[in-house]
Structures are given as structure tokens and as C-alpha cells.
Design a protein around this motif. Sequence first.
Motif, short mmCIF file in Angstrom:
data_model
loop_
_atom_site.label_atom_id
_atom_site.label_comp_id
_atom_site.label_asym_id
_atom_site.label_seq_id
_atom_site.Cartn_x
_atom_site.Cartn_y
_atom_site.Cartn_z
N GLU A 132 0.40 59.32 112.42
CA GLU A 132 0.80 60.64 111.97
C GLU A 132 -0.22 61.16 110.96
N GLY A 133 -0.39 62.46 110.93
CA GLY A 133 -1.31 63.06 109.98
C GLY A 133 -0.68 63.19 108.60
N GLY A 134 -1.53 63.30 107.58
CA GLY A 134 -1.04 63.45 106.21
C GLY A 134 -1.74 62.52 105.25
N ASP A 135 -1.17 62.38 104.07
CA ASP A 135 -1.76 61.54 103.02
C ASP A 135 -1.41 60.08 103.25
N TYR A 136 -2.44 59.24 103.30
CA TYR A 136 -2.26 57.79 103.36
C TYR A 136 -2.66 57.21 102.01
N THR A 137 -1.85 56.30 101.49
CA THR A 137 -2.03 55.79 100.14
C THR A 137 -2.23 54.29 100.14
N THR A 138 -3.26 53.85 99.42
CA THR A 138 -3.48 52.42 99.18
C THR A 138 -3.18 52.13 97.72
N CYS A 139 -2.25 51.22 97.46
CA CYS A 139 -1.85 50.87 96.10
C CYS A 139 -2.19 49.42 95.81
N PHE A 140 -2.82 49.19 94.65
CA PHE A 140 -3.14 47.85 94.19
C PHE A 140 -2.32 47.55 92.95
N SER A 141 -1.66 46.39 92.95
CA SER A 141 -0.86 45.95 91.80
C SER A 141 -1.36 44.60 91.33
N ALA A 145 2.29 58.95 104.83
CA ALA A 145 3.09 59.96 104.12
C ALA A 145 4.58 59.79 104.41
N ASP A 146 4.92 59.23 105.57
CA ASP A 146 6.32 59.02 105.93
C ASP A 146 6.86 57.68 105.43
N GLY A 147 6.03 56.91 104.71
CA GLY A 147 6.48 55.64 104.15
C GLY A 147 6.30 54.44 105.05
N ASN A 148 5.61 54.60 106.19
CA ASN A 148 5.37 53.47 107.09
C ASN A 148 4.26 52.58 106.54
N ASN A 149 4.45 51.27 106.62
CA ASN A 149 3.47 50.31 106.11
C ASN A 149 2.41 50.02 107.17
N TYR A 150 1.15 50.09 106.76
CA TYR A 150 0.03 49.77 107.65
C TYR A 150 -0.71 48.51 107.22
N HIS A 151 -0.47 48.07 105.99
CA HIS A 151 -1.08 46.83 105.51
C HIS A 151 -0.32 46.35 104.29
N LEU A 152 -0.17 45.02 104.19
CA LEU A 152 0.48 44.44 103.02
C LEU A 152 -0.19 43.10 102.71
N GLY A 153 -0.78 43.01 101.54
CA GLY A 153 -1.35 41.76 101.06
C GLY A 153 -0.69 41.37 99.76
N ASP A 154 -0.11 40.18 99.69
CA ASP A 154 0.66 39.76 98.52
C ASP A 154 0.02 38.53 97.88
N ASN A 155 -0.26 38.64 96.57
CA ASN A 155 -0.82 37.52 95.80
C ASN A 155 -2.13 37.02 96.42
N VAL A 156 -3.06 37.95 96.64
CA VAL A 156 -4.35 37.63 97.26
C VAL A 156 -5.48 38.07 96.33
N HIS A 165 -6.50 35.80 88.68
CA HIS A 165 -7.04 36.99 89.32
C HIS A 165 -6.44 37.14 90.73
N LYS A 166 -5.24 37.71 90.76
CA LYS A 166 -4.53 37.95 92.02
C LYS A 166 -3.99 39.37 92.01
N LEU A 167 -3.78 39.91 93.20
CA LEU A 167 -3.22 41.25 93.31
C LEU A 167 -2.39 41.38 94.58
N SER A 168 -1.64 42.47 94.63
CA SER A 168 -0.91 42.84 95.84
C SER A 168 -1.44 44.20 96.30
N ALA A 169 -1.62 44.36 97.60
CA ALA A 169 -2.15 45.61 98.16
C ALA A 169 -1.23 46.10 99.26
N ARG A 170 -1.01 47.41 99.26
CA ARG A 170 -0.14 48.01 100.27
C ARG A 170 -0.73 49.36 100.71
N VAL A 171 -0.77 49.57 102.03
CA VAL A 171 -1.22 50.84 102.60
C VAL A 171 -0.04 51.49 103.31
N THR A 172 0.30 52.71 102.91
CA THR A 172 1.45 53.40 103.50
C THR A 172 1.05 54.82 103.92
#
Length: 214
Positions: free
Chosen positions: A97-106, A75-86, A66-73
Motif C-alpha cells: 500500500e502507498g503512504g508513509d513507511y516508518t522504521t523505528c529503532f529502540s 501507514a496502516d500498521g502492517n509489520n514488514y520487518h521485526l528485529g529484537d535484541n540484535v 549494544h543491542k537494539l530492536s528494529a521495526r518497519v511498519t
Amino acid sequence: MYRLNVGLVMVILGLMLETDIGESMRFELKSGNTKCISEDFKTNAMSVGKYTIVNPNEDYPLPDSHKLSARVTSADGNNYHLGDNVNSGTFAFSAVEGGDYTTCFSAIDQKPPVTITIDFDWKTGVAAKDWSKVAKKGHIETTELELKKLYDSVKSIHEEMFYLREREEEMQELNRETNSKMATLSFFSLVVCLSVAGLQIWHLKTFFQRKKLL
């Protein structure tokens, strides 16, 4: 009577503002798959997030699978958080910057595949502020603290309204540009069609004249 009216206003505002500021969810994710959640942020908006893999059996430690990777980016593709194998993590940032911010879990790919359950709590704006520290620091009473919350919430909504108005103006400008381009394209299409029709008529007229049919 005055106190009753103030209390009624606070209750109404509280109910209106509850939907403004936080999102908590639980979802399942199969190993090898990815799920993304997006939020539209205005510039300088505060954001706090927390995610945790739910233990399928609380009597035993969380399985190594039970592990995952998490990334918050942004709209311009800048990384605000990265968690790997946690199996859990937190993040906090102020939107540059304003716009859509995306959190992806893998979910980490496993053989055989497993399904993990994730608790995700994402707060923005007023909800992202630690009010317990505010109350402790300023020695604020309960009523004053609630009023301060409501004031900040109203201020946040006011700023959000201006932000939405700006986005609406941008969309209207985009629609005007699109309509202008479509009108220009339609005009040139009409000119081409009329030109082709004129050439066809001229060709047929010339052909019939050569054949002495006209």
C-alpha cells in the motif's frame, strides 16, 4: 558530437537522479530511547534496508550492552520487518500500500545507560535493485548498464510524478471539503448570533414596554 551530447545528457540525468533513491545516515541513540525515520512510498515500490551498530572499539568484540530492536511498519500498521535484541539486520520488501513507511529503532534499556551509534542505509526504487546481478545475468556492457539505470530512473521519476499528482489531488479535495465545512459552520454561527441578538432585542423591548418606558 553525438557521443558528446549523449554523455552530457547521461551526466546531467545522473546528477539529477542521485538524490531520488537512497538515504544513508549515522545517528546516536541512548539506551531506553526510540528513534523513528519515515519515508513516503508509492504502491509496489521496492525497498531495501540495512542497519548496524557501530563498534566503539574495533580491537574488541561488540559489547553485550549494544543491542537494539528494529521495526518497519506501513501507514496502516502492517509489520514488514521485526528485529529484537540484535546488533544488525537487513530487510527487503515491496510496498503493498502507498503512504508513509516508518522504521523505528529502540535501544535496549541498560543500567548504567549507554549510547550506541547506528549506521542505517535505506534504499528505495531504482537504488534498491541489485545492478550487479542484472549485468551478470544479461551480459550487459558498462554503457548499456548505465543507460538501463537511467531508463529505470526516468521511469521511476515519471511514476513518482503521477503519484505526487494523485496526492496533490487528494489534498486539494480535502481542502475543498474543509472549506465547505468551514463555510457551513460559519453560516450556522451567523444564524445563531443573529437569533441571539434578535431574542435580546425582543426581551429588552418587552421589558421596556412592561415598565412603560416605551
